[in-house]
Enzyme design. Structure first.
Site, PDB file in Angstrom:
ATOM      1  N   ALA A 162      33.881 -17.372  71.774  1.00 46.97           N
ATOM      2  CA  ALA A 162      34.546 -16.602  71.269  1.00 46.97           C
ATOM      3  C   ALA A 162      36.102 -16.932  71.008  1.00 46.97           C
ATOM      4  O   ALA A 162      36.812 -16.776  70.822  1.00 46.97           O
ATOM      5  CB  ALA A 162      35.459 -15.980  72.596  1.00 46.97           C
ATOM      6  N   ALA A 163      35.981 -18.777  71.023  1.00 44.14           N
ATOM      7  CA  ALA A 163      37.646 -18.872  70.558  1.00 44.14           C
ATOM      8  C   ALA A 163      37.033 -19.409  68.861  1.00 44.14           C
ATOM      9  O   ALA A 163      36.276 -19.219  68.677  1.00 44.14           O
ATOM     10  CB  ALA A 163      37.368 -20.695  71.180  1.00 44.14           C
ATOM     11  N   PRO A 164      38.431 -19.110  68.289  1.00 42.64           N
ATOM     12  CA  PRO A 164      39.940 -19.315  68.971  1.00 42.64           C
ATOM     13  C   PRO A 164      40.542 -17.823  69.113  1.00 42.64           C
ATOM     14  O   PRO A 164      40.854 -17.959  69.548  1.00 42.64           O
ATOM     15  CB  PRO A 164      39.723 -20.300  67.954  1.00 42.64           C
ATOM     16  CG  PRO A 164      40.153 -19.968  66.147  1.00 42.64           C
ATOM     17  CD  PRO A 164      38.587 -19.592  66.648  1.00 42.64           C
ATOM     18  N   GLY A 165      38.801 -17.219  68.713  1.00 48.90           N
ATOM     19  CA  GLY A 165      39.363 -15.391  69.469  1.00 48.90           C
ATOM     20  C   GLY A 165      40.061 -14.726  68.534  1.00 48.90           C
ATOM     21  O   GLY A 165      40.722 -13.461  68.387  1.00 48.90           O
ATOM     22  N   GLY A 166      39.276 -14.893  67.547  1.00 47.76           N
ATOM     23  CA  GLY A 166      39.270 -13.860  66.701  1.00 47.76           C
ATOM     24  C   GLY A 166      39.042 -12.457  66.232  1.00 47.76           C
ATOM     25  O   GLY A 166      38.814 -11.133  66.192  1.00 47.76           O
ATOM     26  N   LYS A 167      38.039 -12.414  66.959  1.00 51.42           N
ATOM     27  CA  LYS A 167      36.788 -11.063  66.992  1.00 51.42           C
ATOM     28  C   LYS A 167      37.701 -10.467  68.492  1.00 51.42           C
ATOM     29  O   LYS A 167      37.479  -8.976  68.236  1.00 51.42           O
ATOM     30  CB  LYS A 167      35.078 -11.406  67.095  1.00 51.42           C
ATOM     31  CG  LYS A 167      34.878 -11.780  65.401  1.00 51.42           C
ATOM     32  CD  LYS A 167      33.744 -12.361  65.783  1.00 51.42           C
ATOM     33  CE  LYS A 167      33.231 -12.701  63.691  1.00 51.42           C
ATOM     34  NZ  LYS A 167      34.100 -14.396  63.910  1.00 51.42           N
ATOM     35  N   CYS A 202      28.086 -17.461  60.591  1.00 52.76           N
ATOM     36  CA  CYS A 202      28.542 -17.583  59.219  1.00 52.76           C
ATOM     37  C   CYS A 202      27.622 -18.217  59.119  1.00 52.76           C
ATOM     38  O   CYS A 202      28.165 -19.748  57.791  1.00 52.76           O
ATOM     39  CB  CYS A 202      30.105 -17.952  59.447  1.00 52.76           C
ATOM     40  SG  CYS A 202      29.975 -19.473  60.258  1.00 52.76           S
TER      41      CYS A 202
HETATM   42  C1  SAM Z   1      31.824 -19.300  65.762  1.00 49.84           C
HETATM   43  S1  SAM Z   1      33.035 -19.934  66.529  1.00 49.84           S
HETATM   44  C2  SAM Z   1      33.383 -18.263  67.715  1.00 49.84           C
HETATM   45  C3  SAM Z   1      34.224 -17.870  66.802  1.00 49.84           C
HETATM   46  C4  SAM Z   1      34.961 -17.021  67.388  1.00 49.84           C
HETATM   47  N1  SAM Z   1      33.797 -15.608  68.005  1.00 49.84           N
HETATM   48  C5  SAM Z   1      36.549 -16.357  66.079  1.00 49.84           C
HETATM   49  O1  SAM Z   1      36.013 -15.398  65.711  1.00 49.84           O
HETATM   50  O2  SAM Z   1      37.522 -16.580  66.314  1.00 49.84           O
HETATM   51  C6  SAM Z   1      31.556 -20.481  67.664  1.00 49.84           C
HETATM   52  C7  SAM Z   1      31.930 -20.573  69.240  1.00 49.84           C
HETATM   53  O3  SAM Z   1      31.164 -21.341  69.732  1.00 49.84           O
HETATM   54  C8  SAM Z   1      32.211 -22.225  70.687  1.00 49.84           C
HETATM   55  N2  SAM Z   1      30.644 -23.119  71.025  1.00 49.84           N
HETATM   56  C9  SAM Z   1      29.317 -24.225  71.141  1.00 49.84           C
HETATM   57  N3  SAM Z   1      28.317 -24.370  71.693  1.00 49.84           N
HETATM   58  C10 SAM Z   1      28.717 -23.466  72.637  1.00 49.84           C
HETATM   59  C11 SAM Z   1      27.503 -22.983  72.941  1.00 49.84           C
HETATM   60  N4  SAM Z   1      26.809 -24.021  73.633  1.00 49.84           N
HETATM   61  N5  SAM Z   1      28.437 -21.760  73.932  1.00 49.84           N
HETATM   62  C12 SAM Z   1      28.829 -21.088  73.924  1.00 49.84           C
HETATM   63  N6  SAM Z   1      29.427 -21.084  73.142  1.00 49.84           N
HETATM   64  C13 SAM Z   1      29.905 -22.715  72.682  1.00 49.84           C
HETATM   65  C14 SAM Z   1      32.758 -23.146  70.431  1.00 49.84           C
HETATM   66  O4  SAM Z   1      33.356 -23.566  70.839  1.00 49.84           O
HETATM   67  C15 SAM Z   1      33.170 -22.335  69.348  1.00 49.84           C
HETATM   68  O5  SAM Z   1      34.178 -21.913  69.813  1.00 49.84           O
END
Ligand code: SAM
Length: 349
Positions: A149-154, A271
């Site tokens: 979820a991070a940083p949280g946009g979606k 992405c």
């Molecule tokens: C593409 S970003 C997500 C962007 C987010 N959905 C948004 O819209 O702001 C992928 C996220 O997956 C997290 N991540 C990386 N490996 C992970 C794992 N094994 N399990 C869960 N989250 C993970 C990262 O910290 C990162 O925040």
């Protein structure tokens, strides 16, 4: 052996051993490697996206127009947010396929430094990132989990679509990123039922609740964000890295599917372009778990004709599940970043 004689036999040295010094050679070797990697990357994308190599390069060398989502959860109210943005000298061009979604005309930094953004009244995001939450089509009173979820946009977009009226759970596998998510969701007036820090690939082992909707916006190799104008653009990119992410994403998808109640909806997005990270893990899920692909009802065609491609049927030696024709590979363009989205429904049984 004398110095001149040694210079004469060392590869890459000039006649006197000084005309082509060692540091130039190092640079050229590195430059050659960067160029070969870039050529491999462009050729791969040209095959995947079915575009000429020159067009791939053009599409990955663009200043994209920023997207803005006006935040309905803000106590300021939508009309006042629009006035505040206009007062900054910025213009919003509406996206007919996304409620509260706009393309920004003007300098994004003016908005990001303003109270409109700081106070959580408008979120700045590329418009491709608006598609997953719309595809998820969340409804009030549902239970929903966002697994990466991070940083949280979606997460914030989902909360806005249901007016903060769903039981919304945000998970991220990386603790400092979860802190960022907590700050962002607070800033954007999002009401969360739960937050957690579990690796998404094992989330079903830690979380016993089953959900109406799951968003898996997976960690990926980020090919859709590459800017080929930067010499560092492909620093971390290798085909092996793409393959490794594919294995992780397969496990994440299985866990995401187990978190769904029968009839529940899963949206998978990345992405990135590699079929190893998109069609391959999804084909595995479709062949071994009770899920079906659903069409994505987000109509971006009128806004940008030829903006996307269906999921691939074949890639190199692999044949993928035919239902993946309903997945969407959004092409990078003047507004869109490269993106992949697939919507699935869990079948009973
Ligand atoms: C593409 S970003 C997500 C962007 C987010 N959905 C948004 O819209 O702001 C992928 C996220 O997956 C997290 N991540 C990386 N490996 C992970 C794992 N094994 N399990 C869960 N989250 C993970 C990262 O910290 C990162 O925040």
């Amino acid at each position: 052996m004398g110095i001149l004689a040694a210079a004469a036999v060392l590869p890459g040295r000039g006649v006197a051993g000084l005309a082509y010094p060692w540091w130039r050679r190092e640079q050229d070797v590195a430059g050659g490697w960067v160029n070969r990697k870039r050529a491999l990357f462009v050729r791969r994308l040209s095959e995947i996206l079915q575009l000429a190599e020159s067009e791939v390069v053009d599409r990955l060398c663009l200043d994209r127009r920023p997207g803005v989502r006006v935040n309905r959860l803000s106590p300021l109210g939508v009309a006042a947010i629009h006035h505040a943005i206009a007062d900054l000298g910025l213009t919003l061009d509406p996206l007919d396929w996304c409620p509260d979604g706009y393309l920004l005309r003007g300098d994004k930094r003016v908005l990001s430094r303003s109270e409109v953004f700081g106070g959580g009244h408008a979120y700045i995001q590329n418009i491709s990132s608006l598609v997953p939450a719309l595809a998820l089509a969340p409804a009030p009173d549902e239970s929903i989990i966002d697994l990466c979820a991070a940083p949280g946009g979606k997460t914030a977009h989902i909360a806005a679509l249901v007016g903060n009226e769903a039981r919304l759970w945000a998970n991220d596998g990386i603790a400092p990123r979860l802190e960022k998510l907590r700050a962002v969701t607070r800033q954007f007036h999002v009401r969360l039922a739960e937050t957690s820090c579990h690796p998404a690939q094992y989330a079903d082992k830690f979380i016993t609740e089953r959900f109406d909707r799951v968003l898996l916006d997976a960690q990926c190799s980020g090919e859709g964000l590459v800017d080929l104008r930067s010499s560092a653009a492909l620093r971390y990119w290798t085909e092996q890295r793409v393959i490794d992410y594919g294995w992780l994403q397969r496990k994440m998808l299985v866990a995401a599917c187990r978190l769904l109640r029968p009839g529940g909806v899963l949206v998978y997005s990345t992405c990135t372009f590699g079929p190893e990270e998109n069609e391959a893990p999804l084909s595995y899920l479709l062949r071994h778990h009770p899920v079906e692909v659903c069409p994505i009802e987000v109509d971006i065609d009128g806004f940008a004709p030829d903006a996307w491609r269906p999921g691939l049927r074949h890639w190199r030696t692999e044949t993928f599940h035919p239902a993946l024709a309903d997945a969407r590979r959004i092409l990078p363009g003047p507004a869109f970043e490269g993106f992949f989205v697939c919507k699935l429904r869990k079948l009973p049984g």
